[in-house]
Design an enzyme around this catalytic site. Sequence first.
Site, short mmCIF file in Angstrom:
data_model
loop_
_atom_site.label_atom_id
_atom_site.label_comp_id
_atom_site.label_asym_id
_atom_site.label_seq_id
_atom_site.Cartn_x
_atom_site.Cartn_y
_atom_site.Cartn_z
N ASP A 256 0.69 -1.05 0.14
CA ASP A 256 0.04 0.09 0.15
C ASP A 256 0.77 1.16 0.05
OD1 ASP A 256 -2.33 -1.78 0.02
OD2 ASP A 256 -2.01 -1.64 2.12
N TYR B 251 5.95 -14.39 0.24
CA TYR B 251 5.47 -14.78 1.62
C TYR B 251 6.14 -16.00 1.90
CZ TYR B 251 2.44 -10.88 -0.33
OH TYR B 251 1.82 -10.03 -0.57
N GLN C 35 13.22 1.87 -3.29
CA GLN C 35 12.48 0.85 -4.58
C GLN C 35 13.27 0.96 -5.94
OE1 GLN C 35 8.70 3.55 -4.37
NE2 GLN C 35 7.82 1.47 -3.84
N ARG D 198 5.73 -10.66 -5.24
CA ARG D 198 4.41 -10.96 -4.73
C ARG D 198 3.61 -9.69 -4.83
NH1 ARG D 198 6.81 -10.13 1.73
NH2 ARG D 198 6.08 -8.40 1.97
N GLY D 199 2.55 -9.84 -3.95
CA GLY D 199 1.71 -8.63 -3.65
C GLY D 199 1.15 -8.05 -5.16
N GLU D 200 1.45 -6.66 -5.16
CA GLU D 200 0.93 -5.88 -6.30
C GLU D 200 2.25 -5.23 -6.90
OE1 GLU D 200 -2.69 -3.67 -5.83
OE2 GLU D 200 -1.94 -2.06 -7.02
N ASP D 201 2.97 -4.30 -6.17
CA ASP D 201 4.04 -3.35 -6.68
C ASP D 201 5.08 -4.13 -7.20
OD1 ASP D 201 4.56 -0.55 -7.39
OD2 ASP D 201 6.21 -0.92 -6.01
N SER D 202 5.69 -5.15 -6.37
CA SER D 202 6.90 -5.91 -6.90
C SER D 202 6.36 -6.90 -8.00
CB SER D 202 7.52 -7.05 -5.76
OG SER D 202 6.44 -7.56 -5.30
O1 TRH Z 1 4.59 -6.03 0.41
P1 TRH Z 1 3.51 -6.71 -0.25
O2 TRH Z 1 3.34 -8.26 -0.08
O3 TRH Z 1 2.33 -5.86 -0.12
C1 TRH Z 1 0.86 -6.30 -0.22
C2 TRH Z 1 0.40 -6.35 -1.49
O4 TRH Z 1 0.35 -5.03 -2.11
C3 TRH Z 1 -0.97 -6.77 -1.33
O5 TRH Z 1 -1.93 -6.40 -2.91
C4 TRH Z 1 -1.70 -5.76 -0.31
O6 TRH Z 1 -3.17 -6.12 -0.26
C5 TRH Z 1 -1.05 -6.33 0.77
O7 TRH Z 1 0.24 -5.86 0.70
C6 TRH Z 1 -1.81 -5.69 2.03
O8 TRH Z 1 4.03 -6.80 -1.70
P2 TRH Z 1 4.21 -5.51 -2.86
O9 TRH Z 1 2.94 -5.01 -3.22
O10 TRH Z 1 5.10 -6.03 -3.75
O11 TRH Z 1 5.12 -4.34 -2.23
C7 TRH Z 1 6.51 -4.34 -1.65
C8 TRH Z 1 7.02 -3.13 -1.96
O12 TRH Z 1 8.35 -3.10 -1.36
C9 TRH Z 1 7.18 -2.44 -3.24
O13 TRH Z 1 6.87 -1.26 -3.56
C10 TRH Z 1 8.65 -2.83 -3.65
C11 TRH Z 1 9.07 -2.45 -2.29
N1 TRH Z 1 10.72 -3.07 -1.94
C12 TRH Z 1 11.41 -2.09 -1.64
O14 TRH Z 1 11.49 -0.78 -1.80
N2 TRH Z 1 12.75 -2.83 -1.42
C13 TRH Z 1 13.14 -3.80 -1.09
O15 TRH Z 1 14.37 -4.23 -1.08
C14 TRH Z 1 11.82 -4.76 -1.59
C15 TRH Z 1 12.29 -6.25 -1.21
C16 TRH Z 1 10.72 -4.40 -1.94
#
Ligand code: TRH
Length: 383
Positions: free
Chosen positions: A20, A199, A260, A276-280
């Site tokens: 988020d 995860y 990021q 995973r998730g959305e952004d990665s």
């Molecule tokens: O952390 P997430 O599992 O977030 C999730 C999902 O967004 C899901 O849709 C939502 O419902 C839930 O949270 C509550 O995965 P996501 O979306 O990939 O987010 C990880 C963020 O972390 C992404 O912006 C990339 C960032 N990141 C870094 O900035 N540095 C890092 O070293 C890594 C590994 C990730």
Amino acid sequence: MSHPARTWDIFCTVIDNFGDIGVTWRLARQLAHEHGQTVRLWVDDLASFARLCPGLNVTLAEQQVAGITVRLWPRDGFPEVDAAEVVIEAFACSLPDAYLSAMQQRRPQPAWYNLEYLSAEDWVDGCHNLSSPQPRLGLMKRFFFPGFSAETGGLLCEAGLLEARDAWQADEAAQAAYWQTLGLPARRPDELRISVFCYEADALTGLVEAWSQGPTPVTALVPAGRALSSLAPLFDQPLSAGLLLQRGQLTVKILPFTDQSGYDRLLWSCDANIVRGEDSFVRAQWAARPFVWHIYPQDEGAHLVKLDAFLDRYLAALPPEQATLLGNMNRAFNTGADAAALWPSFTTALPELKQHAQAWAKQQRAHGELAGQLVHNAENWLQ
Ligand code: TRH
């Protein structure tokens, strides 16, 4: 086309994980840096935010970071502020009553959006940009859906990102220096490097065995986080950032969480990525490398419907054999089925899967980009 500078308030609650805040922080910077908008980002959990924004001071209720005003969204006693011209509630978070009153007082009324979660399901096309009158408040809200078709709001993608990625992927010296900064030896010609940001995943156990015993040396780059609890039992020791471990043909490097753009570089540098998730998940697509998506688990398997909806789109242009393989690999990773059995074929298919990933990124970028579409939409609303 340039648009007038409007004021924007973006509201983000950090439910768990980083998605988020990851999405809203990315959006805030794009609005400010690429579209000249004046952005205030309200976040209820600065400690999580600081993980991906190391410049953030978690003790400050208000600060400027990268040209954005970052405000702590306090649980109680929301401060008295004027409402912005454009208001984004990210992922249906509930706006504070005090702020809703400020919105009611604003003339003209603000353009109010609920920025939704990303889904590849077909119904998204029909729901993107729908208005939702709020009679109790006398305000209008609009749904803004990211997505994979031209009928949606598209995906966040910074200007110049794909060009920067191409330059990086063509620059072997920069990549060699990068691996060195991570504390890794030079890459062997036959070696595969794979990032693992997922995860807790049962499928990892089998994959680690396959990587350890396979014919190809594999280096797994694992950002410290939830995946470690699935790996720790296999290494019989507590795992933390900085460790370099060996198990047969497998080297595991545990990485500290970076900002990021540091994470983008990791994705761009690997032969394949587990995300995973959305952004990665989106960043892996812009990286134009084969990836496996560990989707955020939901009750009653709702996430598996979303996974299939994405796979239907992503695999459509692949030859059937590779489409089946990549589909099965993604499903196996998400259900705990035997992903390791698919590993040898996955390795063989990597060159074709890489070509496909490149074509997919190009095709998605051609749909337009979320921040730009949002600015345009808000401007049409407010004119
Ligand atoms: O952390 P997430 O599992 O977030 C999730 C999902 O967004 C899901 O849709 C939502 O419902 C839930 O949270 C509550 O995965 P996501 O979306 O990939 O987010 C990880 C963020 O972390 C992404 O912006 C990339 C960032 N990141 C870094 O900035 N540095 C890092 O070293 C890594 C590994 C990730």
